[in-house]
Design a protein around this motif. Structure first.
Motif, PDB file in Angstrom:
ATOM      1  N   THR A  15     -20.226  -2.740 -16.039  1.00  0.00           N
ATOM      2  CA  THR A  15     -21.442  -2.402 -15.294  1.00  0.00           C
ATOM      3  C   THR A  15     -21.548  -3.137 -13.957  1.00  0.00           C
ATOM      4  O   THR A  15     -21.795  -2.487 -12.933  1.00  0.00           O
ATOM      5  N   PRO A  16     -21.351  -4.453 -13.925  1.00  0.00           N
ATOM      6  CA  PRO A  16     -21.436  -5.124 -12.610  1.00  0.00           C
ATOM      7  C   PRO A  16     -20.399  -4.593 -11.617  1.00  0.00           C
ATOM      8  O   PRO A  16     -20.696  -4.430 -10.433  1.00  0.00           O
ATOM      9  N   MET A  17     -19.186  -4.281 -12.109  1.00  0.00           N
ATOM     10  CA  MET A  17     -18.153  -3.749 -11.217  1.00  0.00           C
ATOM     11  C   MET A  17     -18.545  -2.374 -10.684  1.00  0.00           C
ATOM     12  O   MET A  17     -18.383  -2.087  -9.498  1.00  0.00           O
ATOM     13  N   LEU A  18     -19.069  -1.529 -11.562  1.00  0.00           N
ATOM     14  CA  LEU A  18     -19.474  -0.185 -11.163  1.00  0.00           C
ATOM     15  C   LEU A  18     -20.537  -0.243 -10.073  1.00  0.00           C
ATOM     16  O   LEU A  18     -20.406   0.383  -9.016  1.00  0.00           O
ATOM     17  N   PHE A  19     -21.590  -1.017 -10.308  1.00  0.00           N
ATOM     18  CA  PHE A  19     -22.674  -1.082  -9.343  1.00  0.00           C
ATOM     19  C   PHE A  19     -22.261  -1.825  -8.071  1.00  0.00           C
ATOM     20  O   PHE A  19     -22.751  -1.519  -6.982  1.00  0.00           O
ATOM     21  N   SER A  20     -21.332  -2.741  -8.182  1.00  0.00           N
ATOM     22  CA  SER A  20     -20.792  -3.414  -7.006  1.00  0.00           C
ATOM     23  C   SER A  20     -20.033  -2.422  -6.123  1.00  0.00           C
ATOM     24  O   SER A  20     -20.191  -2.413  -4.895  1.00  0.00           O
ATOM     25  N   HIS A  21     -19.231  -1.561  -6.752  1.00  0.00           N
ATOM     26  CA  HIS A  21     -18.500  -0.547  -5.988  1.00  0.00           C
ATOM     27  C   HIS A  21     -19.459   0.456  -5.340  1.00  0.00           C
ATOM     28  O   HIS A  21     -19.225   0.880  -4.203  1.00  0.00           O
ATOM     29  N   ALA A  40     -19.903   1.060  -1.286  1.00  0.00           N
ATOM     30  CA  ALA A  40     -19.816   2.411  -0.728  1.00  0.00           C
ATOM     31  C   ALA A  40     -21.101   2.836  -0.027  1.00  0.00           C
ATOM     32  O   ALA A  40     -21.181   3.940   0.504  1.00  0.00           O
ATOM     33  N   GLY A  41     -22.107   1.965  -0.038  1.00  0.00           N
ATOM     34  CA  GLY A  41     -23.353   2.266   0.657  1.00  0.00           C
ATOM     35  C   GLY A  41     -24.457   2.793  -0.230  1.00  0.00           C
ATOM     36  O   GLY A  41     -25.480   3.264   0.255  1.00  0.00           O
ATOM     37  N   PHE A  42     -24.255   2.721  -1.537  1.00  0.00           N
ATOM     38  CA  PHE A  42     -25.266   3.208  -2.471  1.00  0.00           C
ATOM     39  C   PHE A  42     -25.884   2.046  -3.248  1.00  0.00           C
ATOM     40  O   PHE A  42     -25.914   2.042  -4.477  1.00  0.00           O
ATOM     41  N   ALA A  43     -26.386   1.079  -2.497  1.00  0.00           N
ATOM     42  CA  ALA A  43     -26.990  -0.100  -3.119  1.00  0.00           C
ATOM     43  C   ALA A  43     -28.236   0.305  -3.886  1.00  0.00           C
ATOM     44  O   ALA A  43     -29.078   1.048  -3.366  1.00  0.00           O
ATOM     45  N   PRO A  44     -28.362  -0.163  -5.133  1.00  0.00           N
ATOM     46  CA  PRO A  44     -29.576   0.160  -5.887  1.00  0.00           C
ATOM     47  C   PRO A  44     -30.780  -0.560  -5.286  1.00  0.00           C
ATOM     48  O   PRO A  44     -30.676  -1.684  -4.833  1.00  0.00           O
ATOM     49  N   VAL A  86     -34.038   2.468 -10.581  1.00  0.00           N
ATOM     50  CA  VAL A  86     -33.754   1.608 -11.735  1.00  0.00           C
ATOM     51  C   VAL A  86     -33.501   2.467 -12.975  1.00  0.00           C
ATOM     52  O   VAL A  86     -32.563   2.233 -13.741  1.00  0.00           O
ATOM     53  N   LYS A  87     -34.326   3.503 -13.143  1.00  0.00           N
ATOM     54  CA  LYS A  87     -34.148   4.403 -14.288  1.00  0.00           C
ATOM     55  C   LYS A  87     -32.830   5.156 -14.187  1.00  0.00           C
ATOM     56  O   LYS A  87     -32.151   5.373 -15.197  1.00  0.00           O
ATOM     57  N   GLU A  88     -32.453   5.566 -12.978  1.00  0.00           N
ATOM     58  CA  GLU A  88     -31.167   6.238 -12.799  1.00  0.00           C
ATOM     59  C   GLU A  88     -30.009   5.308 -13.169  1.00  0.00           C
ATOM     60  O   GLU A  88     -29.044   5.731 -13.804  1.00  0.00           O
ATOM     61  N   GLY A  89     -30.116   4.054 -12.778  1.00  0.00           N
ATOM     62  CA  GLY A  89     -29.090   3.069 -13.138  1.00  0.00           C
ATOM     63  C   GLY A  89     -28.999   2.906 -14.642  1.00  0.00           C
ATOM     64  O   GLY A  89     -27.898   2.864 -15.216  1.00  0.00           O
ATOM     65  N   ALA A  90     -30.144   2.833 -15.309  1.00  0.00           N
ATOM     66  CA  ALA A  90     -30.163   2.719 -16.771  1.00  0.00           C
ATOM     67  C   ALA A  90     -29.568   3.973 -17.403  1.00  0.00           C
ATOM     68  O   ALA A  90     -28.849   3.901 -18.405  1.00  0.00           O
TER      69      ALA A  90
END
Length: 114
Positions: A37-43, A47-51, A59-63
């Motif tokens: 999960t941390p790697m996915l959200f870091s990538h 790429a410009g899609f910071a949560p 936040v719900k989309e991330g969950a």
């Protein structure tokens, strides 16, 4: 000071073995989620899609993403997850499409629990 025990506890019943196996699967899934999960959200961030932590929908989309990955792992182990019902209802394979392309249903009706 007490010496550590070298005893190995061996499950004695099928139910105990099944329970231990289920716990190991759950543990493996959670450890994998915690790792990727941390790697996915870091990538995504790179790429410009910071949560946006202040945007409740983001936040719900991330969950949702994390649970979709968890559901995939449950499927791999032959275990049930509520998102499996969502996948069955949301994605439709077009008849006659030789490539097996999936489309998103325009309407769905789904109950998450059995």
């Amino acid at each position: 000071m007490e010496k550590p025990s070298n005893n190995i506890v061996i499950p004695t019943s099928r139910e105990e073995i099944k329970e231990n196996l289920e716990e190991n699967k759950q543990y493996h899934i959670q450890q994998t989620i915690d790792f990727i999960t941390p790697m996915l959200f870091s990538h995504l961030n790179i790429a410009g899609f910071a949560p946006d932590g202040e945007n409740e929908f983001a936040v719900k989309e991330g969950a949702f993403i994390v649970e979709a990955i968890r559901s995939h792992m449950f499927t791999h182990y032959g275990m049930k997850h509520p998102f499996q019902r969502i996948v069955e209802k949301v994605f439709i394979k077009e008849e006659g499409d030789p490539d097996g392309v999936l489309t998103i249903a325009k309407k769905i009706k789904a109950t998450l629990s059995e």
